[in-house]
Every structure is written in structure tokens, then in C-alpha cells.
Design a protein around this motif. Sequence first.
Motif, short mmCIF file in Angstrom:
data_model
loop_
_atom_site.label_atom_id
_atom_site.label_comp_id
_atom_site.label_asym_id
_atom_site.label_seq_id
_atom_site.Cartn_x
_atom_site.Cartn_y
_atom_site.Cartn_z
N SER A 2 0.84 -1.19 0.00
CA SER A 2 0.00 0.00 0.00
C SER A 2 0.88 1.24 0.00
O SER A 2 2.01 1.24 0.48
CB SER A 2 -0.91 0.00 1.24
OG SER A 2 -0.14 -0.03 2.42
N GLU A 3 0.34 2.33 -0.53
CA GLU A 3 1.11 3.56 -0.60
C GLU A 3 1.35 4.11 0.80
O GLU A 3 0.49 4.05 1.67
CB GLU A 3 0.34 4.59 -1.43
CG GLU A 3 1.12 5.84 -1.71
CD GLU A 3 0.33 6.84 -2.51
OE1 GLU A 3 0.83 7.33 -3.53
OE2 GLU A 3 -0.82 7.15 -2.12
N ASN A 4 2.55 4.63 1.03
CA ASN A 4 2.85 5.24 2.31
C ASN A 4 3.33 6.67 2.10
O ASN A 4 3.42 7.15 0.97
CB ASN A 4 3.88 4.41 3.09
CG ASN A 4 5.20 4.25 2.34
OD1 ASN A 4 5.75 5.23 1.83
ND2 ASN A 4 5.71 3.03 2.26
N ALA A 5 3.65 7.36 3.19
CA ALA A 5 3.98 8.79 3.11
C ALA A 5 5.24 9.04 2.29
O ALA A 5 5.34 10.06 1.59
CB ALA A 5 4.16 9.35 4.52
N VAL A 6 6.21 8.13 2.35
CA VAL A 6 7.44 8.34 1.59
C VAL A 6 7.19 8.15 0.10
O VAL A 6 7.70 8.91 -0.73
CB VAL A 6 8.55 7.38 2.08
CG1 VAL A 6 9.82 7.57 1.25
CG2 VAL A 6 8.85 7.63 3.55
#
Length: 231
Positions: A2-6
Motif C-alpha cells: 500500500s502507498e505510504n507517506a514516503v
Amino acid sequence: MSENAVLRLRTQRLARATRPFLARGNRVIRCQGCLLPHQHCVCATLQPQTARSRFCLVMFDTEPMKPSNTGRLIADILPDTLAFGWSRTEPDAALLQAVQMSDYQPLVVFPASYADTGRTVLTEPPRSGKPPLFIMLDGTWTEARKMFRKSPWLDAFPVMSLNVTSPSRYTLREAHGEGQHCTAEVAAALLEQAGDVAAADALQQHFTRFRQAYLAGKPHHPAHALCDEDN
């Protein structure tokens, strides 16, 4: 994965680029989640965790785009990790707001020798009171020192000076000096000392798999030859 902040920060930084970012191995076809070569992707092995501690990554310019960056590994394991690009003159308003969250105690992770006289320095994370928000300056050692010196909005926060006794296993970039560790290694040690043992173990295991897969993708590294023999 899943997409994360970085990964979101990486997308934003790429969108602002005026020319292609060419990291080492730029001709390799990479997974856009873990940034490893597709044949060495580690996304399926991820085991996200929850923790009392939280991290805020302040990343120097192109750092989010580098496949060798390990700050991203923290966000892989702890999905509530924050990530912002650094600016000396125009710090992100969302970053300034994030480090003032009343539910957390912000701590700037950096060696005590760089703290001004009189500044509060901790040598181990607090286990009582507000949960720690570990502010990590993510870049090369030279870049991290610049961020520490030229970010006055950090000056009011205590410095978290951690002594990591085990030798670094990073080896993906040249260390500035003996005893230095990469961002993920420091984060795993912080989590362990803060009592977030399950998250620390998960991050350390993720770092180990990432490191092995990264090296296996290098054509002149022995790990690459071993991988070829196994296939």
C-alpha cells in the motif's frame, strides 16, 4: 504494497522535477513499491505493525527517490509514519503543524555532540508520558547536519541521542564515519528501546530482506551470483 507517506512524497518530488532523476542502476526495471528490481521485490513479505512510538521523516531533496533509501522501510512497517521534504527557507506548513501535535512528544534524533549547550538531550526514549514522535533527518550525513543546523523550528525540541552498539549492516552506501547507521537501523533500535518490540523486530527483518534483495540486484555483487544459481 500500500502507498505510504514516503512513496507519496516521492511522487510529488518526481512531479516537480525538471529533468529525469537518474539514480544508480536507473536502467533497471523496478517495482514502484519497494523500488527493488522486479525479480527481487519484497512487497509480499511486508508485515505492518502498530506501535506507541511514531516517526516523522524530514527528507533532503532527492532522498525519497533513491532506491537505497531506508527511511521508506519505516513507513512500510509503520503506516502512520509522516514524511516531508526539507526546505531551509520555506518549511512545509503541514510539517510544522505535525511536530506540534499535542498527543506526542517530539524528539530530534541526532548525536548529542551537535546539540547546543543547555539543550535537553535524552539517551534513551521515554516509556511514560506522551508517546515519542521521533523526528529523523533523512539524507547523507552532510545533508543531515545541514538540516539540523539550519532548521530553527527544531531548536525547541529535545535531542534524542541514541547509542547503537551493534555494527551497521547497511553497506549500500559509504558511511561518513565508523559507527554510523542507516535510518532504518536507528529506527529499529529506537523502537526496541521504547518498548515497541514487535515493531522493532518487524522493521529489522524488513531491513534485512531489503538489504539482501538490493545487493542481489547488483550484477557484480556475490549475492547476485548466488541468486542466479538458485534460479
